[in-house]
Design a protein around this motif. Structure first.
Motif, PDB file in Angstrom:
ATOM      1  N   LEU A 176      -7.551   2.622  -2.792  1.00  0.00           N
ATOM      2  CA  LEU A 176      -6.424   3.449  -2.353  1.00  0.00           C
ATOM      3  C   LEU A 176      -6.116   4.526  -3.387  1.00  0.00           C
ATOM      4  O   LEU A 176      -5.912   5.702  -3.045  1.00  0.00           O
ATOM      5  N   LEU A 177      -6.094   4.145  -4.647  1.00  0.00           N
ATOM      6  CA  LEU A 177      -5.813   5.119  -5.703  1.00  0.00           C
ATOM      7  C   LEU A 177      -6.923   6.169  -5.758  1.00  0.00           C
ATOM      8  O   LEU A 177      -6.656   7.358  -5.965  1.00  0.00           O
ATOM      9  N   ALA A 178      -8.167   5.697  -5.576  1.00  0.00           N
ATOM     10  CA  ALA A 178      -9.290   6.646  -5.599  1.00  0.00           C
ATOM     11  C   ALA A 178      -9.138   7.671  -4.475  1.00  0.00           C
ATOM     12  O   ALA A 178      -9.406   8.864  -4.661  1.00  0.00           O
ATOM     13  N   GLU A 179      -8.711   7.204  -3.290  1.00  0.00           N
ATOM     14  CA  GLU A 179      -8.513   8.125  -2.163  1.00  0.00           C
ATOM     15  C   GLU A 179      -7.445   9.164  -2.472  1.00  0.00           C
ATOM     16  O   GLU A 179      -7.438  10.256  -1.926  1.00  0.00           O
ATOM     17  N   GLN A 180      -6.521   8.799  -3.381  1.00  0.00           N
ATOM     18  CA  GLN A 180      -5.456   9.737  -3.767  1.00  0.00           C
ATOM     19  C   GLN A 180      -5.895  10.622  -4.937  1.00  0.00           C
ATOM     20  O   GLN A 180      -5.095  11.385  -5.475  1.00  0.00           O
ATOM     21  N   GLY A 181      -7.144  10.454  -5.392  1.00  0.00           N
ATOM     22  CA  GLY A 181      -7.651  11.307  -6.478  1.00  0.00           C
ATOM     23  C   GLY A 181      -7.676  10.625  -7.830  1.00  0.00           C
ATOM     24  O   GLY A 181      -8.133  11.207  -8.811  1.00  0.00           O
ATOM     25  N   LEU A 182      -7.169   9.374  -7.892  1.00  0.00           N
ATOM     26  CA  LEU A 182      -7.164   8.659  -9.170  1.00  0.00           C
ATOM     27  C   LEU A 182      -8.404   7.775  -9.252  1.00  0.00           C
ATOM     28  O   LEU A 182      -8.402   6.636  -8.804  1.00  0.00           O
ATOM     29  N   THR A 183      -9.475   8.324  -9.805  1.00  0.00           N
ATOM     30  CA  THR A 183     -10.742   7.607  -9.785  1.00  0.00           C
ATOM     31  C   THR A 183     -10.986   6.811 -11.082  1.00  0.00           C
ATOM     32  O   THR A 183     -11.846   5.933 -11.109  1.00  0.00           O
ATOM     33  N   ASP A 184     -10.235   7.115 -12.133  1.00  0.00           N
ATOM     34  CA  ASP A 184     -10.417   6.382 -13.392  1.00  0.00           C
ATOM     35  C   ASP A 184      -9.421   5.220 -13.439  1.00  0.00           C
ATOM     36  O   ASP A 184      -8.382   5.286 -14.099  1.00  0.00           O
ATOM     37  N   VAL A 185      -9.756   4.178 -12.677  1.00  0.00           N
ATOM     38  CA  VAL A 185      -8.831   3.044 -12.562  1.00  0.00           C
ATOM     39  C   VAL A 185      -9.508   1.805 -13.110  1.00  0.00           C
ATOM     40  O   VAL A 185     -10.666   1.531 -12.801  1.00  0.00           O
ATOM     41  N   GLU A 186      -8.797   1.077 -13.956  1.00  0.00           N
ATOM     42  CA  GLU A 186      -9.363  -0.186 -14.434  1.00  0.00           C
ATOM     43  C   GLU A 186      -8.425  -1.326 -14.057  1.00  0.00           C
ATOM     44  O   GLU A 186      -7.207  -1.147 -13.970  1.00  0.00           O
ATOM     45  N   LEU A 187      -9.030  -2.483 -13.857  1.00  0.00           N
ATOM     46  CA  LEU A 187      -8.259  -3.679 -13.548  1.00  0.00           C
ATOM     47  C   LEU A 187      -8.084  -4.503 -14.803  1.00  0.00           C
ATOM     48  O   LEU A 187      -8.993  -4.608 -15.605  1.00  0.00           O
ATOM     49  N   GLU A 199       0.833  -1.211   0.000  1.00  0.00           N
ATOM     50  CA  GLU A 199       0.000   0.000   0.000  1.00  0.00           C
ATOM     51  C   GLU A 199       0.865   1.258   0.000  1.00  0.00           C
ATOM     52  O   GLU A 199       0.534   2.252  -0.642  1.00  0.00           O
ATOM     53  N   GLU A 200       1.997   1.186   0.691  1.00  0.00           N
ATOM     54  CA  GLU A 200       2.881   2.362   0.746  1.00  0.00           C
ATOM     55  C   GLU A 200       3.431   2.677  -0.641  1.00  0.00           C
ATOM     56  O   GLU A 200       3.441   3.826  -1.098  1.00  0.00           O
ATOM     57  N   ALA A 201       3.885   1.635  -1.341  1.00  0.00           N
ATOM     58  CA  ALA A 201       4.446   1.826  -2.693  1.00  0.00           C
ATOM     59  C   ALA A 201       3.382   2.368  -3.636  1.00  0.00           C
ATOM     60  O   ALA A 201       3.641   3.251  -4.460  1.00  0.00           O
ATOM     61  N   MET A 202       2.152   1.863  -3.504  1.00  0.00           N
ATOM     62  CA  MET A 202       1.080   2.303  -4.407  1.00  0.00           C
ATOM     63  C   MET A 202       0.677   3.749  -4.093  1.00  0.00           C
ATOM     64  O   MET A 202       0.371   4.518  -5.004  1.00  0.00           O
ATOM     65  N   CYS A 203       0.706   4.119  -2.810  1.00  0.00           N
ATOM     66  CA  CYS A 203       0.385   5.510  -2.450  1.00  0.00           C
ATOM     67  C   CYS A 203       1.432   6.455  -3.029  1.00  0.00           C
ATOM     68  O   CYS A 203       1.111   7.540  -3.538  1.00  0.00           O
ATOM     69  N   ALA A 204       2.698   6.047  -2.949  1.00  0.00           N
ATOM     70  CA  ALA A 204       3.776   6.893  -3.479  1.00  0.00           C
ATOM     71  C   ALA A 204       3.601   7.075  -4.980  1.00  0.00           C
ATOM     72  O   ALA A 204       3.762   8.179  -5.515  1.00  0.00           O
ATOM     73  N   LEU A 205       3.253   5.985  -5.646  1.00  0.00           N
ATOM     74  CA  LEU A 205       3.051   6.050  -7.091  1.00  0.00           C
ATOM     75  C   LEU A 205       1.877   6.987  -7.422  1.00  0.00           C
ATOM     76  O   LEU A 205       1.970   7.836  -8.326  1.00  0.00           O
ATOM     77  N   ALA A 206       0.797   6.845  -6.657  1.00  0.00           N
ATOM     78  CA  ALA A 206      -0.377   7.689  -6.899  1.00  0.00           C
ATOM     79  C   ALA A 206      -0.046   9.155  -6.666  1.00  0.00           C
ATOM     80  O   ALA A 206      -0.457  10.030  -7.448  1.00  0.00           O
TER      81      ALA A 206
END
Ligand code: SF4
Ligand code: SF4
Length: 306
Positions: free
Chosen positions: A293-304, A235-242
């Motif tokens: 997590l990405l959405a919380e950082q403002g990245l709401t257009d995320v696809e899997l 989660e830390e790495a993904m938050c940094a990326l976001a």
């Protein structure tokens, strides 16, 4: 005249490499060596022989075809290829009745010829909002005169052009394709440079630099993140990326691409060690957590996937 790159696949009717129905051109050769790569035949800039031993019935039809004497029948009766002598000439491929032999990497046609071939599917592109994606390997590591001519021709014909890149490329190459590229599918693997060096073989400095340049230039960007446990799925790495993406790029679409093992058989067919022990795909629950997590950082257009 532009030097012709090698191509290892041209995939028509693709729906994973940008919007709509697309034709994706896979150029051979990449400056990175991602430890989780599922297209190992894309890495070398040279042609490579792939042999599917599960298909081989040891009929021996390929034995006489090899000018290097690289193919021999062993004491157990099985036919094998000695990679030490194989020069990847491809002479044996057409002799195999079981399609067990394949040459990865053939010279691309002239840029104008390739553009003509790609334009044959223009109707599908127009009806679906699709186009052509240049991928790899790393397309930006190929001859830039060739790529520029190809992109310019497609662009002038009104075809949507996407560049699928790891970003590890000379700035000059990025600049030359910028006027013709409608979309940049940009891989981000790890913000931690030590992790990036260890798992891809190169620093991420140039990659981040080119990404920031593209964002400043107003290019349309989609970020693609291969999610590999235990490399970058924390989660830390993904938050940094976001945080990096929102600060430098804004709020682009982000595709999270869970690690998968479909390339394992290709390593075998190339005769190389996959060396992927210890990697695994994050669970579906964890992927959902990363999306939130990405959405919380403002990245709401995320696809899997994708
Ligand atoms: S690719 Fe060429 S050198 Fe290699 S095994 Fe086949 S025929 Fe021999
Ligand atoms: S021709 Fe094909 S099936 Fe026959 S021995 Fe060679 S690789 Fe195996």
């Amino acid at each position: 005249m532009a030097a012709r790159p090698l191509i290892f696949n041209i995939q028509r009717f693709s729906t994973h490499d940008g919007p709509g129905i697309r034709t994706t051109v896979f150029f051979k050769g990449c400056p990175l060596r991602c430890a989780w790569c599922h297209n190992p035949e894309s890495q070398s800039f040279s042609p490579q022989l792939m042999v599917d031993e599960d298909r081989c019935v040891s009929c021996g039809m390929c034995l006489a075809a090899c000018p290097q004497g690289a193919i021999a029948r062993g004491a157990d009766g099985c036919v094998r290829t000695d990679r030490a002598y194989c020069v990847a000439c491809g002479a044996c491929v057409d002799f195999c009745p079981e399609d067990a032999r394949e040459l990865a990497g053939t010279p691309a046609p002239l840029a104008a010829e390739l553009a003509d071939r790609l334009l044959a599917d223009r109707m599908f592109f127009e009806r679906s909002g699709g186009g052509v994606t240049l991928s790899g390997g790393e397309c930006l590591a190929q001859d830039i005169d060739y790529l520029e001519e190809l992109c310019r021709t497609l662009h002038d014909e009104g075809v949507h052009v996407a560049i699928d890149t790891c970003g590890f490329a000379p700035r000059g190459h990025v600049e030359r394709l910028l006027p013709y590229a409608d979309l940049w599918l940009y891989d981000l693997k790890a913000l931690d440079d030590e992790v990036h060096r260890r798992t891809t073989g190169v620093s991420n400095e140039r990659i981040l630099d080119n990404l920031a340049f593209l964002a400043r230039s107003g290019a349309k960007i989609e970020i693609r993140v291969p999610v590999v446990h235990p490399v970058n799925d924390g989660e830390e790495a993904m938050c940094a990326l976001a945080a990096y993406v929102t600060e430098r790029v804004g709020t682009p679409r982000v595709s999270l691409l869970p690690y998968h093992t479909t390339g394992t058989g290709k390593y075998r067919r190339l005769g190389v060690d996959p060396g992927q022990e210890g990697f695994r795909a994050p669970s579906a629950e964890h992927m959902d957590r990363l999306v939130k997590l990405l959405a919380e950082q403002g990245l709401t257009d995320v696809e899997l996937g994708g």
